[in-house]
Enzyme design. Sequence first.
Site, PDB file in Angstrom:
ATOM      1  N   LYS A   1       0.820  -1.216   0.000  1.00  0.00           N
ATOM      2  CA  LYS A   1       0.000   0.000   0.000  1.00  0.00           C
ATOM      3  C   LYS A   1       0.854   1.267   0.000  1.00  0.00           C
ATOM      4  O   LYS A   1       0.612   2.177  -0.797  1.00  0.00           O
ATOM      5  CB  LYS A   1      -0.934  -0.032   1.209  1.00  0.00           C
ATOM      6  CG  LYS A   1      -1.751   1.235   1.444  1.00  0.00           C
ATOM      7  CD  LYS A   1      -2.834   1.009   2.459  1.00  0.00           C
ATOM      8  CE  LYS A   1      -2.329   0.384   3.723  1.00  0.00           C
ATOM      9  NZ  LYS A   1      -1.349   1.247   4.449  1.00  0.00           N
TER      10      LYS A   1
ATOM     11  N   ARG B   1       2.278   8.702   6.941  1.00  0.00           N
ATOM     12  CA  ARG B   1       2.553   8.627   8.378  1.00  0.00           C
ATOM     13  C   ARG B   1       4.048   8.437   8.621  1.00  0.00           C
ATOM     14  O   ARG B   1       4.766   7.909   7.774  1.00  0.00           O
ATOM     15  CB  ARG B   1       1.821   7.433   9.000  1.00  0.00           C
ATOM     16  CG  ARG B   1       0.317   7.552   9.004  1.00  0.00           C
ATOM     17  CD  ARG B   1      -0.312   6.292   9.579  1.00  0.00           C
ATOM     18  NE  ARG B   1      -0.074   5.137   8.719  1.00  0.00           N
ATOM     19  CZ  ARG B   1      -0.272   3.878   9.089  1.00  0.00           C
ATOM     20  NH1 ARG B   1      -0.680   3.610  10.314  1.00  0.00           N
ATOM     21  NH2 ARG B   1      -0.051   2.885   8.253  1.00  0.00           N
TER      22      ARG B   1
ATOM     23  N   LYS C   1       7.206  -6.207  11.336  1.00  0.00           N
ATOM     24  CA  LYS C   1       6.631  -5.520  10.184  1.00  0.00           C
ATOM     25  C   LYS C   1       7.692  -4.820   9.335  1.00  0.00           C
ATOM     26  O   LYS C   1       7.566  -4.691   8.125  1.00  0.00           O
ATOM     27  CB  LYS C   1       5.582  -4.502  10.654  1.00  0.00           C
ATOM     28  CG  LYS C   1       4.832  -3.799   9.520  1.00  0.00           C
ATOM     29  CD  LYS C   1       3.744  -2.905  10.102  1.00  0.00           C
ATOM     30  CE  LYS C   1       2.986  -2.174   8.987  1.00  0.00           C
ATOM     31  NZ  LYS C   1       3.778  -1.113   8.363  1.00  0.00           N
TER      32      LYS C   1
ATOM     33  N   ALA D   1      -3.117   1.825  13.088  1.00  0.00           N
ATOM     34  CA  ALA D   1      -4.423   1.732  12.445  1.00  0.00           C
ATOM     35  C   ALA D   1      -5.327   0.684  13.080  1.00  0.00           C
ATOM     36  O   ALA D   1      -6.544   0.798  12.985  1.00  0.00           O
ATOM     37  CB  ALA D   1      -4.258   1.424  10.963  1.00  0.00           C
TER      38      ALA D   1
ATOM     39  N   PHE E   1      -3.304  -0.287   7.190  1.00  0.00           N
ATOM     40  CA  PHE E   1      -3.839  -1.639   7.060  1.00  0.00           C
ATOM     41  C   PHE E   1      -4.966  -1.694   6.029  1.00  0.00           C
ATOM     42  O   PHE E   1      -4.977  -0.929   5.066  1.00  0.00           O
ATOM     43  CB  PHE E   1      -4.292  -2.179   8.422  1.00  0.00           C
ATOM     44  CG  PHE E   1      -3.167  -2.459   9.361  1.00  0.00           C
ATOM     45  CD1 PHE E   1      -2.052  -3.165   8.959  1.00  0.00           C
ATOM     46  CD2 PHE E   1      -3.210  -1.992  10.668  1.00  0.00           C
ATOM     47  CE1 PHE E   1      -0.991  -3.431   9.834  1.00  0.00           C
ATOM     48  CE2 PHE E   1      -2.168  -2.252  11.555  1.00  0.00           C
ATOM     49  CZ  PHE E   1      -1.070  -2.969  11.134  1.00  0.00           C
TER      50      PHE E   1
ATOM     51  N   PHE F   1       3.228  -8.673  -9.532  1.00  0.00           N
ATOM     52  CA  PHE F   1       4.354  -9.566  -9.255  1.00  0.00           C
ATOM     53  C   PHE F   1       4.680 -10.349 -10.522  1.00  0.00           C
ATOM     54  O   PHE F   1       3.793 -10.617 -11.348  1.00  0.00           O
ATOM     55  CB  PHE F   1       4.012 -10.547  -8.128  1.00  0.00           C
ATOM     56  CG  PHE F   1       4.050  -9.942  -6.750  1.00  0.00           C
ATOM     57  CD1 PHE F   1       5.072 -10.253  -5.869  1.00  0.00           C
ATOM     58  CD2 PHE F   1       3.069  -9.060  -6.330  1.00  0.00           C
ATOM     59  CE1 PHE F   1       5.122  -9.696  -4.598  1.00  0.00           C
ATOM     60  CE2 PHE F   1       3.102  -8.498  -5.062  1.00  0.00           C
ATOM     61  CZ  PHE F   1       4.139  -8.817  -4.190  1.00  0.00           C
TER      62      PHE F   1
ATOM     63  N   TRP G   1       6.971  -0.886  -7.734  1.00  0.00           N
ATOM     64  CA  TRP G   1       8.063  -1.469  -6.961  1.00  0.00           C
ATOM     65  C   TRP G   1       9.263  -1.726  -7.865  1.00  0.00           C
ATOM     66  O   TRP G   1      10.402  -1.457  -7.496  1.00  0.00           O
ATOM     67  CB  TRP G   1       7.592  -2.780  -6.310  1.00  0.00           C
ATOM     68  CG  TRP G   1       8.623  -3.431  -5.442  1.00  0.00           C
ATOM     69  CD1 TRP G   1       8.885  -3.150  -4.130  1.00  0.00           C
ATOM     70  CD2 TRP G   1       9.544  -4.462  -5.820  1.00  0.00           C
ATOM     71  NE1 TRP G   1       9.909  -3.946  -3.665  1.00  0.00           N
ATOM     72  CE2 TRP G   1      10.334  -4.763  -4.675  1.00  0.00           C
ATOM     73  CE3 TRP G   1       9.781  -5.166  -7.001  1.00  0.00           C
ATOM     74  CZ2 TRP G   1      11.329  -5.728  -4.688  1.00  0.00           C
ATOM     75  CZ3 TRP G   1      10.778  -6.132  -7.018  1.00  0.00           C
ATOM     76  CH2 TRP G   1      11.534  -6.413  -5.871  1.00  0.00           C
TER      77      TRP G   1
END
Length: 556
Positions: A71, A94, A105, A273, A301, A381, A409
Amino acid sequence: MKTDIQIAQEAKMKPITEIAEQLGISFDDLELYGKYKAKLSDEYLERIQKNKNGKLILVTAINPTPAGEGKTTTTVGLGQAFAKLDKKAIIALREPSLGPCFGVKGGAAGGGYAQVVPMEDLNLHFTGDFHAITSANNLLAAMIDNHIHQGNELGIDTRQIIWKRCLDMNDRALRNVVVGLGNKTDGFVREDHFVISVASEIMAIFCLAEDMKDLKERLGRIVVAYNYEGQPVTAKDLGAVGAMSALLKDAMKPNLVQTLEHTPAIVHGGPFANIAHGCNSLRATKTAMKMADYVITEAGFGADLGAEKFLDIKCRIGGLKPDAVVLVATIRALKYNGGVAKADLSSENLDALAKGIVNLEKHIENLQKYKVPVVVTLNSFVTDTDAETDFVRKFCEERNCEFALSQVWEKGGEGGIALAEAVLNTLENKTSDFSPIYADELTLKEKIETVAKEIYGATGVNYSDGANKQLAKLEALGFGSLPVCIAKTQYSLSDNPALLGRPEDFNIDIREVYVSAGAGFVVVLTGAIMTMPGLPKKPAALVIDVEDSGKITGLF
């Protein structure tokens, strides 16, 4: 493929003064934190208030899985793609918490060729905002215990102190502690608790305050305890507001950084979140809207958590009206929701995709209930097949959503052009008629049940005896008009992380309720959600290091 930190460390950053020049910001309007970070001055923030607001684009996602969704990567890449299309755009994100960074994470600066830099600074101490928030929180805690020790003039019931200390680190040993042990001069013995700093109400207030005046008013309303008559005791009653505000004064100024492709990014604030409301500061978002034609921001999230709270809390309090929502998914994550093991996600499996896509379907339905146009993007992907991609594309278009592949990405902004064009097409041809999912006038239980049934898909809500008493007390004290901030697992639409896809015939279990009066919402805890996370068996901290040259390694 290089790791995220390798890509970030090899990037050729521009001095932040040059990034500011792109936006018409002078040197005098910046407060520099080294070469590549700066805060925006109060004078600049005031001067741009006359500017027209840009379009607001929210990026959210399906429920997170071990397969990854990307995200933040999509948010950053979309901003870079807008720049490649010669659109004046800013990203608003954030600030990452230290706890998850050293836990499981990892960091939160995007990934691949869609990152915000300097990556190490962003994920570690950055400009010190979180330290200021932690200090303000713990100053208030110290003043509570000192007040009791010095005679307890306010009659604080030590069994009803609800303010907790905080630390921006995953440390399960601090969840439940005893303070005041030792001599008589060491304080009054009582049970206490720690939360992670991003779950502190100070963080929520910080992210919802419009300016210093609003910040001080919100800090003053914080309920820290109840007295022997059952009435709330506030931070204002303790005389703590001025000193707390002094600690937060500089932190309140939004931070300006850049992406790998030199797109401006404002990174400011960062409540969790699943525990808190999960959005960057309202001040940063509103500032960005005065600085650019397009603002791309994200919520934490899945859409059932981050987007719901962005739309029902942040937009309600700040008077925001998003113009479009980008919903991020991956074929791998959808197959995982369809029952495929993580090790087998690289193989084509249309049956599992068809089974798992119901998770995406529910999020589309939820976002459309807010009357905001939705664009679905697949974070691509190399293992995705044409048949799988076509299946998702058709599924989304049948539900009145624009669809685009995202390859940011791997390719940075160039890989996000198709998505940027889909978003622009949506902005030009569809109108947002945004409204929150529930009205202020509903009771707290009605608000909880609206979110549980409409957003999560629950059949009903079960309340513990304690939660029922807390809700009745908050209604009696006049907090019934506030929005609700439901703390729930991020891994499922339900409050059971094992229920993937689109669960049916389940109830939500509410175990505790309390008010964040300064932030302006009521926190509702479900299931086993912890406000102080713990480290995993093999935390990321085990591989983070610093070379003799000072180069940091192991961040991801």
